[in-house]
Write an enzyme that holds these catalytic residues in place. Structure first.
Site, PDB file in Angstrom:
ATOM      1  N   ASP A   1     -28.754  -1.833 -23.410  1.00 27.47           N
ATOM      2  CA  ASP A   1     -27.329  -1.610 -23.234  1.00 27.47           C
ATOM      3  C   ASP A   1     -26.941  -0.280 -23.876  1.00 27.47           C
ATOM      4  OD1 ASP A   1     -24.560  -1.961 -22.992  1.00 27.47           O
ATOM      5  OD2 ASP A   1     -24.719  -4.125 -23.327  1.00 27.47           O
TER       6      ASP A   1
ATOM      7  N   HIS B   1     -24.535  -4.123 -11.440  1.00 28.63           N
ATOM      8  CA  HIS B   1     -23.717  -3.546 -12.510  1.00 28.63           C
ATOM      9  C   HIS B   1     -23.936  -2.046 -12.615  1.00 28.63           C
ATOM     10  CE1 HIS B   1     -21.358  -3.631 -16.191  1.00 28.63           C
ATOM     11  NE2 HIS B   1     -22.275  -2.873 -16.761  1.00 28.63           N
TER      12      HIS B   1
END
Lengths: 405, 405
Positions: free
Chosen positions: A227, A312
């Site tokens: 991330d 995403h």
């Protein structure tokens, strides 16, 4: 240089000298103020109080500088993000000035491993372990400071915002690699403020411990995803995406609940397709390594896109002709005891920094809100935005050039 | 030796070899399975998946042995203590056996940094960082296993026990130096159990990070006190105080709220007198160092005792003629967001291990409940007791010798 700064500088010098004397190979164990994850030997050094503190404990991040610490600082292992509201009856410009003066003085000392003036707990501050403080101003504080008004974060259709994670007048982001130090530092700042502001919420988070990550390694969230891969890493990228001309930036905080129970029903292929990246290395599904550019045109043998346009990654990328739609993500995981419903109580304290949310966070989030395969398993439950005043010189306090005029 | 164990042993060997080759001085950065706090260089090694994991991540604690891990193991930085109750309708001996078999297999693999069979998240287990699992049996599980009945912890007059922190059928103590690893390991064990047991509470705690402590350093609690000074440190002391003849022990869990707001009103002298020890080094107020024996007969120039007979240390010591009133304390701090009352929400997940609470924890706690200067600032709000079955051999599961007969 103040006496305090001299003291710290001397300790650093001693640490460096002893490391050099020991062995060339000990470079890996240096106690210089390095990014989180790049220190952590127990070799230690003789501290000023005669105690030996292992190297991670001694590691410090500079408090003063053009920008506040805790923004482009490599993410430490622990986060306490505390939202404060002004006391009832409000706070005027003078009150805010007094609070900033006091907070800055204490934060600067704690950052360097020194006890704040009048502290009765010097034992609790000796291991800064990359401690940083970052102050943010909500709309009312921005107005008092006479700074440029904050962008508003619009309501998104999928939001399920809970009032308890909402906008506050001030925020303190306290990060560090030692949970006890972060806890004490938070406690100190909270108890210093009650004349002016009291805590409304505290969002605690964590990443991998220092000493288990390579320097610069992208952290993982609780879905197992890397991330922050596309974060700005060079000073040039950071100037483009993060810093305003006056040295300030804007922080957006989103509390994102992640439904672990449902997510874990998926096989690995589905997990990777929803993200657009592999789980192991974080590489785009079109191939290469974590930092290689995705090939959105790549197709499989059936002619279907290798990277789902609804993934995403595909939805979060800047729109064509809008290279400004990037930002610095600095998210932390949270993982709390299950609530009464027995379901997982996990997610992300998503924090991002940018010059202007209207041009960066908001259009990206609007696109994700419209369509993102991850939406099945995530829900935004908190939202706030803060102006992060510029950094300080050694004799100045936070937002001084705005408040003290 | 199973294939899995071989794999781990090989990784340890490689790590040791590279450390030796680098420099003698690198001993301090060894990746051998050492106690928490004694590792943590980012030098790393080539892992089996081709990724470099820094040394703290690679550090492991043996799963199998005469005793379970996580008892005399030096306390790691993070704790997840999860209380489970059997599912409605109950669990029989066969069900408990199945759960122990499955939990043991997975815990053993996770401890060594290997993914449990069928795991879809191998990335989340690669940095064990001294991960340990310790299983405990509440009264119903003890009965199913046919082990000796558990001592009951009596009600103490000052207790303000909250039902939500009460006794459960099983407990898992999961400790480690990496918060992400501990989080994932907890998640894995919880989701493995639902056929037999579901979590009732989770008590999370922390101590100093590995890399900020010297090996064997006594941790501090949130009152700034060194906590655990008189713990049994030698194998002989541990056999006397902790281990039963069959290799088992008994865990008492007390959730102790600490009133930070009131405590911080005190000056340092009062804080030290209530404890009987100095805050900086933890030495008895009668002088010496942390591990020196207190002189309870010492008086000041007014003829008053230097160590208040009502201090925590004086009250907690074994009664005359009762040297057995000692135990192994392994407490963790908790520091949560303030609750609706706005007060601090901090304290201790007090965990202790002993042969027999009736002779060890209970008489000591009765004395503290009767009189202890610290009582002004602490409140016991949770209580539970568990039998900790003996350790395992490589091919056995937890409590096998009790369940599989």
């Amino acid at each position: 240089m103040t006496g305090f700064a001299t003291h710290i500088a001397r300790r650093k010098f001693l640490a460096g000298a002893s490391a050099t004397a020991a062995a060339g190979a000990l470079t890996a164990c240096s106690t210089a103020p390095v990014p989180s994850g790049a220190s952590g030997t127990p070799a230690g050094e003789e501290g000023s109080e005669g105690t030996v503190t292992p190297a991670l404990g001694e590691a410090t991040v500079d408090f003063d500088g053009v920008h506040q610490a805790g923004v482009v600082t490599p993410a430490q292992a622990h986060l306490n993000l505390v939202g404060f509201n002004f006391v009832e009856g409000g706070v005027d410009r003078e009150g805010l000035t007094r609070l900033m003066r006091s907070w800055t003085e204490d934060a600067r000392r704690l950052t360097g491993g020194a006890a704040p003036v009048g502290s009765l707990e010097p034992e609790m501050v000796r291991a800064p372990a990359n401690l940083t403080f970052t102050v943010g101003f909500g709309p009312r504080a921005v107005e008092l400071a006479g700074a440029a008004p904050l962008a508003e974060i619009p309501a998104f259709s999928r939001d399920q915002l809970e009032e308890k994670w909402g906008q506050t007048d001030l925020v303190l982001q306290i990060c560090g690699d030692d949970p006890l130090t972060v806890s004490h530092a938070t406690r100190h700042m909270v108890r210093t403020s009650p004349t002016y502001a009291t805590p409304t919420w505290m969002q605690q988070g964590f990443l991998h411990a220092s000493g288990t990550r390579r320097p610069g390694e992208t952290p993982r969230n609780l879905f197992g995803q890397l991330d922050g891969t596309v974060n700005p890493r060079t000073a040039g990228e950071q100037d483009e995406q993060v810093w305003r001309e006056d040295g300030s930036t804007v922080m957006v905080v989103r509390r994102i609940r992640m439904d672990m129970d449902e997510w874990e029903m998926l096989d690995r292929t589905s997990r990777e397709e929803s993200m657009g990246r592999t789980l192991d290395t974080g590489a785009p599904l079109s191939g290469g390594g974590e930092f290689d550019a995705p090939d959105y045109g790549a197709t499989d043998r059936y002619g279907l896109p290798v990277i789902d346009p609804a993934s995403h990654m595909a939805r979060a990328r800047p729109a064509e002709g809008h290279p400004e739609q990037r930002m610095l993500r600095r998210a932390y995981n949270y993982d709390l005891p299950p609530e009464a419903d027995g379901l997982s109580n996990s997610g992300l304290v998503f924090i991002c920094f940018q010059r202007d949310p209207d041009e960066q966070f908001t259009p990206v989030q609007q696109r994700l809100d419209d369509l993102d395969r991850l939406n099945t398993w995530i829900t935004h439950i908190g939202s706030a935005v803060y102006w992060i005043p510029p950094g300080t010189t050694e004799d100045a306090f936070w937002a001084q050039r705005f408040l003290a005029v």
